[in-house]
Design a protein around this motif. Structure first.
Motif, PDB file in Angstrom:
ATOM      1  N   GLY A 171      33.215  42.621  45.882  1.00 14.35           N
ATOM      2  CA  GLY A 171      32.916  41.343  45.242  1.00 14.35           C
ATOM      3  C   GLY A 171      31.782  41.390  44.248  1.00 14.35           C
ATOM      4  O   GLY A 171      31.241  40.354  43.868  1.00 14.35           O
ATOM      5  N   GLU A 172      31.438  42.588  43.766  1.00 11.89           N
ATOM      6  CA  GLU A 172      30.306  42.735  42.857  1.00 11.89           C
ATOM      7  C   GLU A 172      30.699  42.637  41.387  1.00 11.89           C
ATOM      8  O   GLU A 172      29.826  42.486  40.526  1.00 11.89           O
ATOM      9  CB  GLU A 172      29.625  44.092  43.103  1.00 11.89           C
ATOM     10  N   VAL A 173      31.981  42.770  41.082  1.00 15.55           N
ATOM     11  CA  VAL A 173      32.435  42.710  39.696  1.00 15.55           C
ATOM     12  C   VAL A 173      33.867  42.188  39.691  1.00 15.55           C
ATOM     13  O   VAL A 173      34.620  42.429  40.646  1.00 15.55           O
ATOM     14  CB  VAL A 173      32.354  44.098  39.011  1.00 15.55           C
ATOM     15  N   SER A 174      34.225  41.471  38.649  1.00 11.69           N
ATOM     16  CA  SER A 174      35.582  40.953  38.513  1.00 11.69           C
ATOM     17  C   SER A 174      36.123  41.238  37.118  1.00 11.69           C
ATOM     18  O   SER A 174      35.398  41.140  36.120  1.00 11.69           O
ATOM     19  CB  SER A 174      35.618  39.440  38.767  1.00 11.69           C
ATOM     20  N   PHE A 175      37.409  41.570  37.074  1.00 14.78           N
ATOM     21  CA  PHE A 175      38.115  41.817  35.818  1.00 14.78           C
ATOM     22  C   PHE A 175      39.119  40.705  35.524  1.00 14.78           C
ATOM     23  O   PHE A 175      39.951  40.841  34.623  1.00 14.78           O
ATOM     24  CB  PHE A 175      38.839  43.160  35.877  1.00 14.78           C
ATOM     25  N   ALA A 176      39.030  39.607  36.269  1.00 16.67           N
ATOM     26  CA  ALA A 176      40.055  38.562  36.197  1.00 16.67           C
ATOM     27  C   ALA A 176      40.183  37.958  34.806  1.00 16.67           C
ATOM     28  O   ALA A 176      41.274  37.528  34.405  1.00 16.67           O
ATOM     29  CB  ALA A 176      39.766  37.479  37.228  1.00 16.67           C
ATOM     30  N   GLN A 177      39.085  37.887  34.072  1.00 12.13           N
ATOM     31  CA  GLN A 177      39.127  37.304  32.727  1.00 12.13           C
ATOM     32  C   GLN A 177      39.114  38.363  31.624  1.00 12.13           C
ATOM     33  O   GLN A 177      39.196  38.021  30.444  1.00 12.13           O
ATOM     34  CB  GLN A 177      37.927  36.373  32.537  1.00 12.13           C
ATOM     35  N   ALA A 178      38.988  39.619  32.005  1.00 17.35           N
ATOM     36  CA  ALA A 178      38.884  40.692  31.016  1.00 17.35           C
ATOM     37  C   ALA A 178      40.251  41.073  30.448  1.00 17.35           C
ATOM     38  O   ALA A 178      41.295  40.731  31.005  1.00 17.35           O
ATOM     39  CB  ALA A 178      38.225  41.910  31.645  1.00 17.35           C
TER      40      ALA A 178
END
Length: 261
Positions: free
Chosen positions: A54-61
């Motif tokens: 839960g430290e980084v998200s690519f959902a919008q990348a």
């Protein structure tokens, strides 16, 4: 160009992943340039672990792959469309539809290449481009002799590249395609930040030329000497041919923390 020499390839991967995580924290919709091959795997492993924690998200990348073999069936496990998903995209929370790559089965390859350039430009361009480097100094599939201003196009692979990649095809060079579609050197140079990672003694000469040799189409990666923001992450073996290792270590050790990569 910043040269960072790490104790191991794993440590280099952690630094690369940290730079990407910091970018996504500042800019969740960032556009990433994605490389395949063995060089970026430590970066992808670390990013997958961070995403699961839960430290980084690519959902919008968004993502754009560097290259693709021409003529491999779409269900072949070694198409780069499939490789980048296996190695990275499906291990994190990327929206699969937001990750684009060259179409190695396009009926009109020149038209596709032009449209791929347009698609990258339409997103605002690549914020951070991940790169490996070939033993002959290629980046993407821009082989020695490539135009330093080249854009996405079809290229013929050298015998050395096909030998190097035969390990992904059961060791049979005859199974490695002879052509590819690749982002050009000019395309790569348009990225705002380039993170190149290399490990092992086989890459040492290419790294030496990249950082300390003259800019030349014989070593395509040397064009990165003209880029305003390049980070080169190396293990000890890949740094083995560098002449200024003492200086590189000193500058990184004394770097202000606020600068990041």
């Amino acid at each position: 160009m910043e040269i960072v020499i790490c104790p191991t390839a794993s440590e280099a991967g952690k630094l690369g992943a940290a730079a990407i995580a910091a970018l996504l924290q500042r800019q969740p919709e960032a556009v990433l340039g994605l490389a395949t091959g063995s060089s970026p795997l430590h970066i992808y492993d670390e990013l997958a672990a961070r995403c699961q924690a839960g430290e980084v998200s690519f959902a919008q990348a968004k993502g754009f792959s560097l290259d693709e073999y021409v003529g491999l069936p779409s269900d072949h496990p070694e198409t780069y469309h499939n490789v980048i998903r296996r190695d990275f995209v499906h291990r994190v929370d990327f929206d699969d539809s937001g990750v684009h790559g060259p179409d190695g089965l396009a009926a009109d390859i020149p038209a596709f290449c032009a449209s791929y350039e347009e698609a990258i430009a339409a997103t605002g361009g690549v914020d951070l481009q991940i790169l490996g480097i070939g033993t002959d100094g290629h980046i993407g599939f821009n082989e020695p002799g490539s135009s330093l201003a080249s854009r996405t196009r079809i290229k013929t692979l050298t015998k050395q590249t096909r030998i190097d990649n035969a390990r992904f095809f059961g060791g049979d060079i005859d199974q490695v395609p002879t052509h590819c579609i690749t982002q050009g050197l000019g395309t790569i140079m348009a990225a705002r930040h380039v993170v190149l990672v290399a490990s092992g003694t086989a890459k040492a000469e290419a790294v030496h030329q990249l950082a300390e040799g003259p800019v030349s189409a014989l070593w395509p990666a040397t064009i990165l000497q003209h880029h305003p923001h390049v980070t080169v992450l190396l293990d000890e073996a890949a740094a083995g041919r560098l002449q200024l290792t003492g200086y590189y270590r000193e500058t990184y050790a004394s770097k202000p923390a606020w600068q990041g990569l």
